[in-house]
Scaffold this motif. Structure first.
Motif, PDB file in Angstrom:
ATOM      1  N   ARG A 100       0.853  -1.186   0.000  1.00 11.07           N
ATOM      2  CA  ARG A 100       0.000   0.000   0.000  1.00 11.07           C
ATOM      3  C   ARG A 100       0.885   1.230   0.000  1.00 11.07           C
ATOM      4  O   ARG A 100       1.640   1.470   0.933  1.00 11.07           O
ATOM      5  CB  ARG A 100      -0.920   0.009   1.226  1.00 11.07           C
ATOM      6  N   SER A 101       0.800   2.025  -1.034  1.00 12.34           N
ATOM      7  CA  SER A 101       1.628   3.213  -1.149  1.00 12.34           C
ATOM      8  C   SER A 101       0.946   4.439  -0.573  1.00 12.34           C
ATOM      9  O   SER A 101       1.584   5.465  -0.382  1.00 12.34           O
ATOM     10  CB  SER A 101       1.995   3.466  -2.621  1.00 12.34           C
ATOM     11  N   LEU A 102      -0.353   4.360  -0.301  1.00 11.45           N
ATOM     12  CA  LEU A 102      -1.090   5.484   0.246  1.00 11.45           C
ATOM     13  C   LEU A 102      -1.276   5.296   1.745  1.00 11.45           C
ATOM     14  O   LEU A 102      -1.628   4.209   2.199  1.00 11.45           O
ATOM     15  CB  LEU A 102      -2.470   5.598  -0.416  1.00 11.45           C
ATOM     16  N   ASN A 103      -1.039   6.373   2.508  1.00 15.63           N
ATOM     17  CA  ASN A 103      -1.359   6.279   3.923  1.00 15.63           C
ATOM     18  C   ASN A 103      -2.866   6.432   4.092  1.00 15.63           C
ATOM     19  O   ASN A 103      -3.576   6.814   3.156  1.00 15.63           O
ATOM     20  CB  ASN A 103      -0.566   7.319   4.732  1.00 15.63           C
ATOM     21  N   PRO A 104      -3.424   6.119   5.266  1.00 13.62           N
ATOM     22  CA  PRO A 104      -4.879   6.140   5.437  1.00 13.62           C
ATOM     23  C   PRO A 104      -5.514   7.483   5.093  1.00 13.62           C
ATOM     24  O   PRO A 104      -6.600   7.524   4.514  1.00 13.62           O
ATOM     25  CB  PRO A 104      -5.055   5.787   6.918  1.00 13.62           C
ATOM     26  N   ARG A 105      -4.847   8.581   5.451  1.00 10.07           N
ATOM     27  CA  ARG A 105      -5.418   9.894   5.155  1.00 10.07           C
ATOM     28  C   ARG A 105      -5.464  10.141   3.649  1.00 10.07           C
ATOM     29  O   ARG A 105      -6.469  10.638   3.121  1.00 10.07           O
ATOM     30  CB  ARG A 105      -4.580  10.980   5.853  1.00 10.07           C
ATOM     31  N   GLU A 106      -4.403   9.806   2.947  1.00  6.46           N
ATOM     32  CA  GLU A 106      -4.375   9.985   1.495  1.00  6.46           C
ATOM     33  C   GLU A 106      -5.420   9.101   0.821  1.00  6.46           C
ATOM     34  O   GLU A 106      -6.090   9.525  -0.126  1.00  6.46           O
ATOM     35  CB  GLU A 106      -2.981   9.650   0.961  1.00  6.46           C
ATOM     36  N   ALA A 107      -5.562   7.861   1.316  1.00  7.90           N
ATOM     37  CA  ALA A 107      -6.554   6.952   0.744  1.00  7.90           C
ATOM     38  C   ALA A 107      -7.962   7.494   0.938  1.00  7.90           C
ATOM     39  O   ALA A 107      -8.808   7.395   0.040  1.00  7.90           O
ATOM     40  CB  ALA A 107      -6.421   5.570   1.368  1.00  7.90           C
ATOM     41  N   LEU A 108      -8.219   8.074   2.104  1.00 12.37           N
ATOM     42  CA  LEU A 108      -9.538   8.640   2.391  1.00 12.37           C
ATOM     43  C   LEU A 108      -9.848   9.791   1.443  1.00 12.37           C
ATOM     44  O   LEU A 108     -10.938   9.874   0.871  1.00 12.37           O
ATOM     45  CB  LEU A 108      -9.601   9.103   3.842  1.00 12.37           C
ATOM     46  N   VAL A 109      -8.885  10.691   1.268  1.00  9.39           N
ATOM     47  CA  VAL A 109      -9.091  11.841   0.380  1.00  9.39           C
ATOM     48  C   VAL A 109      -9.242  11.377  -1.057  1.00  9.39           C
ATOM     49  O   VAL A 109     -10.114  11.860  -1.798  1.00  9.39           O
ATOM     50  CB  VAL A 109      -7.924  12.845   0.523  1.00  9.39           C
ATOM     51  N   LEU A 110      -8.417  10.428  -1.492  1.00 11.29           N
ATOM     52  CA  LEU A 110      -8.498   9.928  -2.860  1.00 11.29           C
ATOM     53  C   LEU A 110      -9.844   9.256  -3.114  1.00 11.29           C
ATOM     54  O   LEU A 110     -10.459   9.435  -4.172  1.00 11.29           O
ATOM     55  CB  LEU A 110      -7.357   8.954  -3.132  1.00 11.29           C
ATOM     56  N   ALA A 111     -10.320   8.473  -2.143  1.00 15.40           N
ATOM     57  CA  ALA A 111     -11.627   7.835  -2.294  1.00 15.40           C
ATOM     58  C   ALA A 111     -12.739   8.874  -2.364  1.00 15.40           C
ATOM     59  O   ALA A 111     -13.687   8.733  -3.146  1.00 15.40           O
ATOM     60  CB  ALA A 111     -11.871   6.873  -1.131  1.00 15.40           C
ATOM     61  N   SER A 112     -12.625   9.934  -1.562  1.00 18.46           N
ATOM     62  CA  SER A 112     -13.618  10.993  -1.597  1.00 18.46           C
ATOM     63  C   SER A 112     -13.673  11.641  -2.975  1.00 18.46           C
ATOM     64  O   SER A 112     -14.755  11.895  -3.522  1.00 18.46           O
ATOM     65  CB  SER A 112     -13.301  12.062  -0.540  1.00 18.46           C
ATOM     66  N   LEU A 136      -1.220  17.701   0.954  1.00 22.02           N
ATOM     67  CA  LEU A 136      -1.776  16.383   0.677  1.00 22.02           C
ATOM     68  C   LEU A 136      -2.304  16.326  -0.753  1.00 22.02           C
ATOM     69  O   LEU A 136      -2.033  15.368  -1.493  1.00 22.02           O
ATOM     70  CB  LEU A 136      -2.892  16.064   1.676  1.00 22.02           C
ATOM     71  N   ILE A 137      -3.063  17.360  -1.143  1.00 25.64           N
ATOM     72  CA  ILE A 137      -3.557  17.424  -2.519  1.00 25.64           C
ATOM     73  C   ILE A 137      -2.382  17.448  -3.489  1.00 25.64           C
ATOM     74  O   ILE A 137      -2.406  16.795  -4.544  1.00 25.64           O
ATOM     75  CB  ILE A 137      -4.442  18.663  -2.716  1.00 25.64           C
ATOM     76  N   GLY A 138      -1.319  18.166  -3.117  1.00 24.43           N
ATOM     77  CA  GLY A 138      -0.145  18.252  -3.975  1.00 24.43           C
ATOM     78  C   GLY A 138       0.510  16.897  -4.174  1.00 24.43           C
ATOM     79  O   GLY A 138       0.964  16.576  -5.278  1.00 24.43           O
ATOM     80  N   ARG A 139       0.567  16.084  -3.106  1.00 24.83           N
ATOM     81  CA  ARG A 139       1.181  14.759  -3.233  1.00 24.83           C
ATOM     82  C   ARG A 139       0.382  13.868  -4.176  1.00 24.83           C
ATOM     83  O   ARG A 139       0.943  13.160  -5.016  1.00 24.83           O
ATOM     84  CB  ARG A 139       1.299  14.096  -1.855  1.00 24.83           C
ATOM     85  N   LEU A 140      -0.944  13.917  -4.039  1.00 21.90           N
ATOM     86  CA  LEU A 140      -1.784  13.115  -4.925  1.00 21.90           C
ATOM     87  C   LEU A 140      -1.686  13.607  -6.363  1.00 21.90           C
ATOM     88  O   LEU A 140      -1.698  12.814  -7.310  1.00 21.90           O
ATOM     89  CB  LEU A 140      -3.241  13.162  -4.446  1.00 21.90           C
ATOM     90  N   HIS A 141      -1.549  14.934  -6.528  1.00 21.00           N
ATOM     91  CA  HIS A 141      -1.430  15.507  -7.868  1.00 21.00           C
ATOM     92  C   HIS A 141      -0.102  15.106  -8.501  1.00 21.00           C
ATOM     93  O   HIS A 141      -0.047  14.711  -9.674  1.00 21.00           O
ATOM     94  CB  HIS A 141      -1.571  17.025  -7.792  1.00 21.00           C
ATOM     95  N   ARG A 142       0.977  15.184  -7.727  1.00 26.00           N
ATOM     96  CA  ARG A 142       2.294  14.819  -8.268  1.00 26.00           C
ATOM     97  C   ARG A 142       2.383  13.340  -8.600  1.00 26.00           C
ATOM     98  O   ARG A 142       3.136  12.934  -9.487  1.00 26.00           O
ATOM     99  CB  ARG A 142       3.387  15.210  -7.267  1.00 26.00           C
ATOM    100  N   SER A 143       1.614  12.535  -7.886  1.00 27.69           N
ATOM    101  CA  SER A 143       1.608  11.102  -8.174  1.00 27.69           C
ATOM    102  C   SER A 143       0.843  10.784  -9.443  1.00 27.69           C
ATOM    103  O   SER A 143       0.895   9.654  -9.942  1.00 27.69           O
ATOM    104  CB  SER A 143       0.976  10.335  -7.001  1.00 27.69           C
ATOM    105  N   GLY A 144       0.126  11.780  -9.970  1.00 26.82           N
ATOM    106  CA  GLY A 144      -0.629  11.582 -11.198  1.00 26.82           C
ATOM    107  C   GLY A 144      -1.997  10.966 -10.994  1.00 26.82           C
ATOM    108  O   GLY A 144      -2.686  10.653 -11.963  1.00 26.82           O
ATOM    109  N   LEU A 145      -2.417  10.812  -9.728  1.00 28.57           N
ATOM    110  CA  LEU A 145      -3.692  10.154  -9.450  1.00 28.57           C
ATOM    111  C   LEU A 145      -4.873  11.104  -9.545  1.00 28.57           C
ATOM    112  O   LEU A 145      -6.009  10.665  -9.764  1.00 28.57           O
ATOM    113  CB  LEU A 145      -3.661   9.515  -8.060  1.00 28.57           C
ATOM    114  N   ILE A 146      -4.636  12.399  -9.356  1.00 28.55           N
ATOM    115  CA  ILE A 146      -5.716  13.378  -9.475  1.00 28.55           C
ATOM    116  C   ILE A 146      -5.250  14.535 -10.348  1.00 28.55           C
ATOM    117  O   ILE A 146      -4.053  14.724 -10.567  1.00 28.55           O
ATOM    118  CB  ILE A 146      -6.180  13.912  -8.098  1.00 28.55           C
ATOM    119  N   ALA A 147      -6.228  15.283 -10.824  1.00 27.41           N
ATOM    120  CA  ALA A 147      -5.951  16.474 -11.626  1.00 27.41           C
ATOM    121  C   ALA A 147      -6.986  17.537 -11.284  1.00 27.41           C
ATOM    122  O   ALA A 147      -8.013  17.247 -10.657  1.00 27.41           O
ATOM    123  CB  ALA A 147      -6.007  16.147 -13.119  1.00 27.41           C
ATOM    124  N   ARG A 148      -6.699  18.775 -11.676  1.00 30.18           N
ATOM    125  CA  ARG A 148      -7.675  19.839 -11.466  1.00 30.18           C
ATOM    126  C   ARG A 148      -8.859  19.653 -12.404  1.00 30.18           C
ATOM    127  O   ARG A 148      -8.705  19.348 -13.576  1.00 30.18           O
ATOM    128  CB  ARG A 148      -7.033  21.201 -11.724  1.00 30.18           C
TER     129      ARG A 148
END
Length: 210
Positions: A100-112, A136-148
Motif C-alpha cells: 500500500r503506497s497510500l497512507n490512510p489519510r491519502e486513501a480517504l481523500v483519494l476515495a472521496s 496532501l492534494i499536492g502529493r496526490l497531484h504529483r503522483s498523477g492520481l488526481i488532476a484539477r
C-alpha cells in the motif's frame, strides 16, 4: 530500397494464419506498453477489419494458465501480473510490508475525490471532518492520481479535483462506474475499517464521461 507499407489486412493469408498474426501483433503491442493500450492504437496495427475484441478474448484465453493476464483498464487493455503473484514480485524487488503506497489519510481523500468528483478541497474537508491541506492534494497531484477539474460555482470559484486515467490503471479499473463499494476497498486493505466520513459516499457513482 523503398520501405514497404505495413500490411494490416493480410488479405493474401488464409483466415487461420491471419488470425494468428493478428493475435501475435496485439500481444506484442500490449507486452511492450507500460500504459493501457486503447482501441485506436490496436486498429493502427491490426487494421479496421480486425474484430479486436475477439482477438483480445483469444489472447486472454491463451494466457489462462500463465502468471499474467490482459485486463480492461482506463478505457483500454493492459498486460499485468495476476494478483496471486503480487507477493512473489514484491519479494523479488526486496519490498517488505503491506502493498500500500497510500497512507490512510491519502486513501480517504483519494476515495472521496473518486466517488464525488468533481469536488473541492473544502468539500472533502467537510465530508471527512478534517481540513485537507494543500500539501496532501499536492502529493496526490504529483503522483498523477488526481488532476484539477472545473472551477466550482461556490464563492471564490475554487478548483475542483478529479481522478485521472492513472488512478484507473493503479486500481485496475476500466471506468469510474467500476469503482467497488466501500466494503470492498476495506477488504483490499486500501482503507481502514469504517473510516470517518466515507459512510456518506455514494456506492454507485456515475461516470462523468457518460
Amino acid at each position: 530500397m523503398t520501405e514497404q507499407p505495413f500490411d494490416t489486412d493480410l488479405a493474401e493469408l488464409a483466415p487461420a494464419d491471419r488470425w494468428r498474426i493478428w493475435m501475435a501483433r496485439a500481444e506484442a503491442v500490449l507486452f511492450a506498453s507500460a500504459e493501457p493500450v486503447d482501441r485506436t492504437i490496436l486498429v493502427r496495427v491490426l487494421g479496421p477489419s480486425c474484430p479486436i475484441d475477439l482477438v483480445i478474448e483469444d489472447i486472454a484465453a491463451a494466457l489462462s494458465d500463465r502468471p499474467y493476464e490482459i485486463a480492461r483498464v482506463a478505457g483500454g487493455w493492459q498486460m499485468r501480473s495476476r494478483a496471486a503473484f503480487a507477493q512473489t514480485i514484491r519479494t523479488a524487488r526486496g519490498e517488505t510490508g503491506p502493498d500500500r503506497s497510500l497512507n490512510p489519510r491519502e486513501a480517504l481523500v483519494l476515495a472521496s475525490i473518486a466517488y464525488l468528483q468533481p469536488v473541492t478541497r473544502a468539500a472533502i474537508g467537510r465530508l471527512t471532518g478534517r481540513e485537507v491541506g494543500r500539501d496532501l492534494i499536492g502529493r496526490l497531484h504529483r503522483s498523477g492520481l488526481i488532476a484539477r477539474g472545473p472551477r466550482s460555482p461556490e464563492p471564490g470559484a475554487p478548483y475542483t479535483y478529479v481522478t485521472t486515467p492513472a488512478f484507473l490503471a493503479l486500481f485496475g479499473l476500466n471506468a469510474l462506474r467500476d469503482l467497488p463499494d466501500l466494503e470492498a476497498l476495506q477488504d483490499a486493505g486500501l482503507l481502514a475499517p469504517e473510516p470517518p466520513g466515507l459512510d456518506a459516499l455514494p456506492l454507485a457513482p456515475e461516470d462523468p464521461e457518460e
